[in-house]
Design an enzyme around this catalytic site. Structure first.
Site, mmCIF file in Angstrom:
data_model
loop_
_atom_site.group_PDB
_atom_site.id
_atom_site.type_symbol
_atom_site.label_atom_id
_atom_site.label_comp_id
_atom_site.label_asym_id
_atom_site.label_seq_id
_atom_site.Cartn_x
_atom_site.Cartn_y
_atom_site.Cartn_z
ATOM 1 N N LYS A 89 8.721 18.533 19.815
ATOM 2 C CA LYS A 89 9.505 19.350 19.038
ATOM 3 C C LYS A 89 10.924 19.360 19.522
ATOM 4 O O LYS A 89 11.880 19.406 18.644
ATOM 5 C CB LYS A 89 8.858 20.813 18.908
ATOM 6 C CG LYS A 89 7.506 20.816 18.408
ATOM 7 C CD LYS A 89 7.686 20.382 16.833
ATOM 8 C CE LYS A 89 8.211 21.357 15.972
ATOM 9 N NZ LYS A 89 8.051 20.932 14.403
ATOM 10 N N TYR A 110 3.642 18.918 23.505
ATOM 11 C CA TYR A 110 3.693 19.558 22.176
ATOM 12 C C TYR A 110 5.573 19.940 22.163
ATOM 13 O O TYR A 110 6.262 19.650 21.440
ATOM 14 C CB TYR A 110 3.154 20.661 21.824
ATOM 15 C CG TYR A 110 3.528 21.478 20.559
ATOM 16 C CD1 TYR A 110 3.702 21.065 19.416
ATOM 17 C CD2 TYR A 110 3.873 22.897 20.743
ATOM 18 C CE1 TYR A 110 4.129 21.578 18.194
ATOM 19 C CE2 TYR A 110 4.653 23.584 19.943
ATOM 20 C CZ TYR A 110 4.502 22.907 18.568
ATOM 21 O OH TYR A 110 4.798 23.700 17.519
ATOM 22 N N THR A 130 10.158 25.489 16.643
ATOM 23 C CA THR A 130 9.325 26.429 17.525
ATOM 24 C C THR A 130 10.071 26.935 18.573
ATOM 25 O O THR A 130 11.194 26.549 19.323
ATOM 26 C CB THR A 130 8.073 25.690 18.131
ATOM 27 O OG1 THR A 130 7.477 27.031 19.042
ATOM 28 C CG2 THR A 130 8.147 24.292 19.098
ATOM 29 N N ASP A 131 9.699 28.191 19.210
ATOM 30 C CA ASP A 131 10.532 28.836 20.285
ATOM 31 C C ASP A 131 10.013 28.303 21.449
ATOM 32 O O ASP A 131 10.571 28.400 22.497
ATOM 33 C CB ASP A 131 9.908 30.515 20.530
ATOM 34 C CG ASP A 131 8.689 30.633 20.486
ATOM 35 O OD1 ASP A 131 7.867 29.756 20.616
ATOM 36 O OD2 ASP A 131 7.720 31.835 20.511
ATOM 37 N N GLU A 132 8.932 27.174 21.500
ATOM 38 C CA GLU A 132 8.311 26.535 22.675
ATOM 39 C C GLU A 132 9.435 25.705 23.327
ATOM 40 O O GLU A 132 9.207 25.482 24.448
ATOM 41 C CB GLU A 132 7.247 26.159 22.634
ATOM 42 C CG GLU A 132 6.197 26.972 21.832
ATOM 43 C CD GLU A 132 4.504 26.715 22.173
ATOM 44 O OE1 GLU A 132 4.321 25.715 23.018
ATOM 45 O OE2 GLU A 132 3.705 27.168 21.656
HETATM 46 P P1 NAD Z 1 -0.505 22.745 11.076
HETATM 47 O O1 NAD Z 1 -1.005 21.930 12.257
HETATM 48 O O2 NAD Z 1 -1.685 23.845 10.513
HETATM 49 O O3 NAD Z 1 -0.257 21.918 9.837
HETATM 50 C C1 NAD Z 1 0.281 20.707 9.974
HETATM 51 C C2 NAD Z 1 0.364 19.718 8.476
HETATM 52 O O4 NAD Z 1 0.934 18.657 8.902
HETATM 53 C C3 NAD Z 1 -1.177 19.486 8.317
HETATM 54 O O5 NAD Z 1 -1.202 19.784 6.902
HETATM 55 C C4 NAD Z 1 -1.181 17.851 8.696
HETATM 56 O O6 NAD Z 1 -2.007 17.245 7.774
HETATM 57 C C5 NAD Z 1 0.348 17.369 8.401
HETATM 58 N N1 NAD Z 1 0.660 16.458 9.134
HETATM 59 C C6 NAD Z 1 0.472 15.957 10.471
HETATM 60 N N2 NAD Z 1 1.063 14.592 10.828
HETATM 61 C C7 NAD Z 1 1.489 14.488 9.676
HETATM 62 C C8 NAD Z 1 2.096 13.207 9.335
HETATM 63 N N3 NAD Z 1 2.174 12.270 10.159
HETATM 64 N N4 NAD Z 1 2.548 12.881 8.031
HETATM 65 C C9 NAD Z 1 2.404 13.763 6.962
HETATM 66 N N5 NAD Z 1 1.792 15.044 7.069
HETATM 67 C C10 NAD Z 1 1.347 15.154 8.656
HETATM 68 O O7 NAD Z 1 0.794 23.222 11.728
HETATM 69 P P2 NAD Z 1 1.459 24.688 11.422
HETATM 70 O O8 NAD Z 1 0.840 25.787 12.476
HETATM 71 O O9 NAD Z 1 1.420 24.889 10.023
HETATM 72 O O10 NAD Z 1 2.948 24.311 11.663
HETATM 73 C C11 NAD Z 1 3.906 23.785 11.053
HETATM 74 C C12 NAD Z 1 5.199 23.929 11.566
HETATM 75 O O11 NAD Z 1 5.667 24.830 12.073
HETATM 76 C C13 NAD Z 1 5.014 22.672 12.703
HETATM 77 O O12 NAD Z 1 6.364 21.825 12.647
HETATM 78 C C14 NAD Z 1 4.952 23.704 13.788
HETATM 79 O O13 NAD Z 1 5.719 22.950 15.156
HETATM 80 C C15 NAD Z 1 5.778 24.697 13.262
HETATM 81 N N6 NAD Z 1 5.711 26.217 14.087
HETATM 82 C C16 NAD Z 1 4.492 26.485 14.004
HETATM 83 C C17 NAD Z 1 4.339 27.802 14.352
HETATM 84 C C18 NAD Z 1 2.955 28.482 14.672
HETATM 85 O O14 NAD Z 1 2.666 29.614 15.216
HETATM 86 N N7 NAD Z 1 1.716 27.803 13.892
HETATM 87 C C19 NAD Z 1 5.215 28.566 15.128
HETATM 88 C C20 NAD Z 1 6.470 28.135 14.959
HETATM 89 C C21 NAD Z 1 6.822 26.808 14.589
HETATM 90 O O1 DAU Z 2 5.415 29.930 19.837
HETATM 91 C C1 DAU Z 2 5.124 29.047 18.900
HETATM 92 C C2 DAU Z 2 3.977 28.195 19.047
HETATM 93 O O2 DAU Z 2 2.956 29.071 18.728
HETATM 94 C C3 DAU Z 2 3.837 26.938 17.787
HETATM 95 O O3 DAU Z 2 4.911 26.251 18.024
HETATM 96 C C4 DAU Z 2 2.550 26.291 17.923
HETATM 97 O O4 DAU Z 2 2.421 25.314 17.047
HETATM 98 C C5 DAU Z 2 1.291 27.105 17.983
HETATM 99 O O5 DAU Z 2 0.207 26.507 18.148
HETATM 100 C C6 DAU Z 2 1.620 28.506 18.845
HETATM 101 O O6 DAU Z 2 1.464 27.933 20.248
HETATM 102 P P1 DAU Z 2 0.499 28.640 21.406
HETATM 103 O O7 DAU Z 2 0.135 27.723 22.446
HETATM 104 O O8 DAU Z 2 1.208 29.867 21.863
HETATM 105 O O9 DAU Z 2 -0.610 29.331 20.457
HETATM 106 P P2 DAU Z 2 -2.114 29.162 20.900
HETATM 107 O O10 DAU Z 2 -2.758 29.963 19.789
HETATM 108 O O11 DAU Z 2 -2.782 28.017 21.242
HETATM 109 O O12 DAU Z 2 -2.294 30.379 21.787
HETATM 110 C C7 DAU Z 2 -1.663 31.668 22.194
HETATM 111 C C8 DAU Z 2 -1.925 31.978 23.417
HETATM 112 O O13 DAU Z 2 -3.564 32.396 23.669
HETATM 113 C C9 DAU Z 2 -1.564 31.123 24.575
HETATM 114 O O14 DAU Z 2 -1.016 32.008 25.733
HETATM 115 C C10 DAU Z 2 -2.930 30.447 25.015
HETATM 116 C C11 DAU Z 2 -3.878 31.803 24.970
HETATM 117 N N1 DAU Z 2 -5.102 31.171 24.612
HETATM 118 C C12 DAU Z 2 -5.445 30.263 23.340
HETATM 119 C C13 DAU Z 2 -6.698 29.695 22.929
HETATM 120 C C14 DAU Z 2 -6.637 28.933 21.915
HETATM 121 C C15 DAU Z 2 -6.247 31.804 25.061
HETATM 122 O O15 DAU Z 2 -6.158 32.437 25.778
HETATM 123 N N2 DAU Z 2 -7.656 31.237 24.638
HETATM 124 C C16 DAU Z 2 -7.744 30.239 23.622
HETATM 125 O O16 DAU Z 2 -8.876 29.864 23.329
#
Ligand code: NAD
Ligand code: DAU
Length: 363
Positions: free
Chosen positions: A174, A170, A144-146
């Protein structure tokens, strides 16, 4: 490389971890549409894992779902030796920042210890390969970019060379996993690739995250909880573009490298929520008052990062990848998907989901 000796990853078995989650399930479906390869999906099925997403995959020969935990090394060892994948694409993680603030332990267990277990077993498996197979093997770590921390309004976007400064549990978990991946390449020569991506949105996203939460609350006429002043900035990428970028890095990325992936799409949270309100008014019909009236400013997330932005020049220049979807087209498809998939929504918004929403937003 001679064309005749070139073998694409699309023809071989790949092991996906976390393939029942949001990005993992989109990745598997896109991969199977494009390739003839066998896919093994190892997932623990936490609250975020949903096998309904993968119904079309179940009909494909060579697709196998394995219910398991990435911290279980024995299970990993037997799976690797049985299915002999040419690549591992590692999505499995705890992924929600707010949950990491309320309970960081699971994030350390899965994101750090789990990645360590997977690296250890991948190292053993790779060490037993012939030299030709070992040279073709890849461990692709999805991150992730975080990990880079937070930007000021005039700072340049994060590049691959930006120093790590993770701020939430989180992000720290990562970052630790990224460091382990880097060390396994540097020390043991494991052929790793790391991708760091910005915020994704699209079908199958669990409605604890900003975009699906706001779509569903807007549809249901519920309050739209914007943290703080709503001026935090994220760089948004349509999930199918992210999946395409991962496939590109797997196929063409240089071993040991990291690639930043982003949408060149910085938006303030409040602007996102307002455009969702307008789109839901237009696509689902008006409920009398405009849905913007549902916006409610709530207590800020502790340690809330102010701005993320990704410099995705390296992946474009080296590998020729750029996002195809604009935010305007991607968000329209996404709103339409949630409108069309009431049953999916009903299935994920029962029981533990309601409990999370009540606990999190009541305080
Ligand atoms: P998600 O939370 O939707 O899915 C995570 C999956 O991992 C689920 O299916 C869960 O059951 C499985 N899991 C969790 N713990 C596990 C374990 N111990 N063993 C096996 N499986 C397990 O997550 P996502 O949003 O699809 O993100 C996927 C990946 O991409 C993550 O590594 C996250 O850090 C990264 N990522 C997400 C975003 C985003 O915006 N969602 C952005 C950048 C990177
Ligand atoms: O940047 C990549 C990341 O993006 C991934 O690594 C994470 O897995 C993914 O969850 C996401 O993280 P964020 O914290 O940026 O996403 P989230 O959707 O939780 O929140 C996006 C923005 O919106 C953040 O600034 C918080 C704000 N927010 C979120 C929720 C859930 C609100 O204002 N209200 C809300 O109820």
């Amino acid at each position: 490389m001679l064309l005749s000796s070139y073998r694409s990853y699309m023809e071989d078995t790949i092991l996906i971890t976390g393939g029942a989650g949001f990005i993992g399930s989109n990745f598997i479906l896109q991969w199977l549409e494009r390739s003839s390869s066998a896919v093994v999906n190892l997932d623990k099925l936490t609250y975020a894992g949903n096998l309904h997403n993968l119904t079309p995959a179940e009909k494909r020969p060579g697709y196998e779902f394995v219910h398991g935990d990435i911290t279980d090394q024995e299970r990993l060892r037997s799976l690797l030796s049985r299915r002999k994948p040419r690549a591992i694409v590692h999505f499995a993680a705890e992924s929600h920042v707010d949950r990491s603030i309320r309970g960081p332990e699971e994030f350390v267990r899965t994101n750090i210890n789990g990645t360590f277990s997977l690296l250890e077993e991948a190292r053993g498996y790779w060490g037993g390969m012939s030299s030709g197979e070992a040279a073709d093997f890849r461990f692709l770590h999805v991150s992730t970019d975080e990990v880079y921390g937070s930007l000021g309004p005039d700072d340049p976007p994060f590049a691959e060379t930006t120093a790590y400064a993770p701020n939430s549990p989180y992000a720290a978990s990562k970052a630790a996993s990224d460091h382990l991946v880097r060390a396994y390449h540097h020390t043991y020569g494991l052929p790793t690739l790391t991708t760091n991506c910005s915020n994704n949105y699209g079908r199958f996203q669990f409605p604890e995250k900003l975009i699906p939460l706001m779509i569903l609350n807007a549809l249901g006429g519920k309050p739209l909880p914007v943290y703080g002043d709503g001026q935090n900035v994220r760089d948004w990428l349509y999930v199918e573009d992210h999946c395409d970028a991962i496939a590109t890095v797997l196929e063409k990325g240089r071993v040991g490298q990291t690639y930043n992936i982003g949408g060149w799409n910085e938006k303030r949270n409040l602007d996102i929520v307002q455009s969702i309100c307008d789109m839901v008014d237009e696509m689902a019909g008006s409920r009398g008052a405009p849905r913007r009236d549902l916006i409610s400013f709530v207590k800020d997330r502790p340690g809330h990062d102010r701005r993320y932005a990704m410099d995705a020049t390296k992946i474009e220049h080296e590998l020729g990848w750029r996002p195809k979807e604009t935010f305007e087209t991607g968000i329209r498809k996404t709103v339409q998907w949630y409108l069309n998939n009431e049953e999916w929504v009903r299935n994920v918004t029962s029981g533990s989901y309601r409990q999370w929403i009540e606990t999190h937003y009541s305080s």
